[in-house]
Scaffold this active site. Structure first.
Site, PDB file in Angstrom:
ATOM      1  N   VAL A  32      -3.555   3.507  -3.563  1.00  0.00           N
ATOM      2  CA  VAL A  32      -3.887   4.851  -4.051  1.00  0.00           C
ATOM      3  C   VAL A  32      -4.656   5.617  -2.965  1.00  0.00           C
ATOM      4  O   VAL A  32      -4.392   6.796  -2.711  1.00  0.00           O
ATOM      5  CB  VAL A  32      -4.786   4.769  -5.301  1.00  0.00           C
ATOM      6  CG1 VAL A  32      -5.123   6.154  -5.814  1.00  0.00           C
ATOM      7  CG2 VAL A  32      -4.128   3.987  -6.410  1.00  0.00           C
ATOM      8  N   ASP A  33      -5.605   4.929  -2.364  1.00  0.00           N
ATOM      9  CA  ASP A  33      -6.455   5.537  -1.343  1.00  0.00           C
ATOM     10  C   ASP A  33      -5.612   6.129  -0.207  1.00  0.00           C
ATOM     11  O   ASP A  33      -5.807   7.291   0.195  1.00  0.00           O
ATOM     12  CB  ASP A  33      -7.355   4.406  -0.802  1.00  0.00           C
ATOM     13  CG  ASP A  33      -8.614   4.913  -0.137  1.00  0.00           C
ATOM     14  OD1 ASP A  33      -8.911   6.108  -0.269  1.00  0.00           O
ATOM     15  OD2 ASP A  33      -9.291   4.105   0.501  1.00  0.00           O
ATOM     16  N   SER A 121      -8.755  -1.542  -9.113  1.00  0.00           N
ATOM     17  CA  SER A 121      -8.872  -2.982  -8.774  1.00  0.00           C
ATOM     18  C   SER A 121      -7.610  -3.813  -9.021  1.00  0.00           C
ATOM     19  O   SER A 121      -7.622  -5.014  -8.769  1.00  0.00           O
ATOM     20  CB  SER A 121     -10.051  -3.671  -9.504  1.00  0.00           C
ATOM     21  OG  SER A 121     -11.286  -3.281  -8.955  1.00  0.00           O
ATOM     22  N   GLY A 123      -4.666  -3.580  -7.574  1.00  0.00           N
ATOM     23  CA  GLY A 123      -3.746  -3.692  -6.433  1.00  0.00           C
ATOM     24  C   GLY A 123      -4.241  -4.761  -5.466  1.00  0.00           C
ATOM     25  O   GLY A 123      -4.239  -5.949  -5.777  1.00  0.00           O
TER      26      GLY A 123
HETATM   27  P1  ADP Z   1      -7.596  -1.615  -5.502  1.00  0.00           P
HETATM   28  O1  ADP Z   1      -8.008  -1.868  -4.072  1.00  0.00           O
HETATM   29  O2  ADP Z   1      -8.729  -1.056  -6.339  1.00  0.00           O
HETATM   30  O3  ADP Z   1      -6.925  -2.797  -6.109  1.00  0.00           O
HETATM   31  P2  ADP Z   1      -5.008  -0.258  -5.028  1.00  0.00           P
HETATM   32  O4  ADP Z   1      -4.821   1.137  -4.553  1.00  0.00           O
HETATM   33  O5  ADP Z   1      -4.589  -1.372  -4.120  1.00  0.00           O
HETATM   34  O6  ADP Z   1      -6.578  -0.375  -5.420  1.00  0.00           O
HETATM   35  O7  ADP Z   1      -4.245  -0.451  -6.409  1.00  0.00           O
HETATM   36  C1  ADP Z   1      -4.693   0.036  -7.654  1.00  0.00           C
HETATM   37  C2  ADP Z   1      -3.506   0.332  -8.552  1.00  0.00           C
HETATM   38  O8  ADP Z   1      -2.958   1.597  -8.208  1.00  0.00           O
HETATM   39  C3  ADP Z   1      -2.350  -0.661  -8.453  1.00  0.00           C
HETATM   40  O9  ADP Z   1      -1.943  -0.988  -9.775  1.00  0.00           O
HETATM   41  C4  ADP Z   1      -1.263   0.119  -7.702  1.00  0.00           C
HETATM   42  O10 ADP Z   1       0.047  -0.263  -8.124  1.00  0.00           O
HETATM   43  C5  ADP Z   1      -1.531   1.522  -8.156  1.00  0.00           C
HETATM   44  N1  ADP Z   1      -1.067   2.612  -7.276  1.00  0.00           N
HETATM   45  C6  ADP Z   1      -0.718   2.566  -5.961  1.00  0.00           C
HETATM   46  N2  ADP Z   1      -0.366   3.797  -5.524  1.00  0.00           N
HETATM   47  C7  ADP Z   1      -0.501   4.646  -6.590  1.00  0.00           C
HETATM   48  C8  ADP Z   1      -0.275   6.049  -6.798  1.00  0.00           C
HETATM   49  N3  ADP Z   1       0.135   6.852  -5.811  1.00  0.00           N
HETATM   50  N4  ADP Z   1      -0.534   6.559  -8.050  1.00  0.00           N
HETATM   51  C9  ADP Z   1      -0.977   5.778  -9.049  1.00  0.00           C
HETATM   52  N5  ADP Z   1      -1.205   4.456  -8.917  1.00  0.00           N
HETATM   53  C10 ADP Z   1      -0.966   3.892  -7.711  1.00  0.00           C
END
Ligand code: ADP
Length: 167
Positions: A32-33, A121, A123
């Protein structure tokens, strides 16, 4: 507060604030970041760097939240929160719940009426989706807030189904 679920991309949500599952450096990452910084443009990173140089010299601790501009995204603000890394030997669910509570507090301070959350959290930080869904949904439902709509945005259908069942 109305709680809604959608399957989709959080960067495309036309809400007042979207929540970023950031890491404590606040300087970008994957998931997401990465998507938020890529689509939102350099203004978001510039504000994150300013936060690192002032309030958060050691980074944003897990469970806390802070807002920046949303740059070129449809939302007005990004609320950055740092989820805990999942651990089988230590219960960190209070930190995951805190991400949602603190994000809603920041939203209230901003005057945001609509807020979109990713599944923090679940992902790179490996939190099991069903447990994360239970913690996220119960925490948001129990929070006192002026936010009118809290929208969970799940990236894939499997995650959407799990949140739907929990809700
Ligand atoms: P963390 O490090 O907190 O685990 P991540 O970004 O790796 O964060 O993942 C958090 C969740 O967001 C996961 O379930 C992932 O599939 C989901 N995700 C990834 N990209 C997007 C997006 N563009 N919009 C919404 N959810 C997303």
């Amino acid at each position: 507060m109305k709680l809604t679920l959608v399957q989709g991309d959080i960067t495309e949500q036309a809400v007042d604030a979207i929540v970023n599952a950031a890491n404590s450096s606040l300087l970008g990452g994957g998931g997401v970041d990465g998507a938020i910084h890529r689509k939102g443009g350099p203004e978001i990173l510039a504000e994150c760097q300013a936060l690192r140089a002032s309030r958060y010299g050691d980074g944003l601790p897990a469970g806390e939240a802070v807002a920046t501009t949303a740059g070129r995204l449809p939302a007005r603000w990004v609320i950055h929160t740092v989820g805990p890394v999942f651990s089988r030997s230590e219960d960190r669910s209070h930190l995951l719940a805190s991400c949602y509570r603190e994000s809603l507090k920041v939203a209230d301070a901003l005057g945001a009426a609509t807020v979109a959350f990713p599944a923090v959290s679940t992902g790179v930080y490996r939190w099991p989706m069903d447990d994360a869904a239970r913690i996220s949904v119960t925490t948001v439902l129990r929070s006192e807030s002026n936010v009118r709509e809290a929208r969970f945005v799940l990236f894939d259908f499997a995650a959407y189904e799990i949140f739907d069942r929990v809700l």
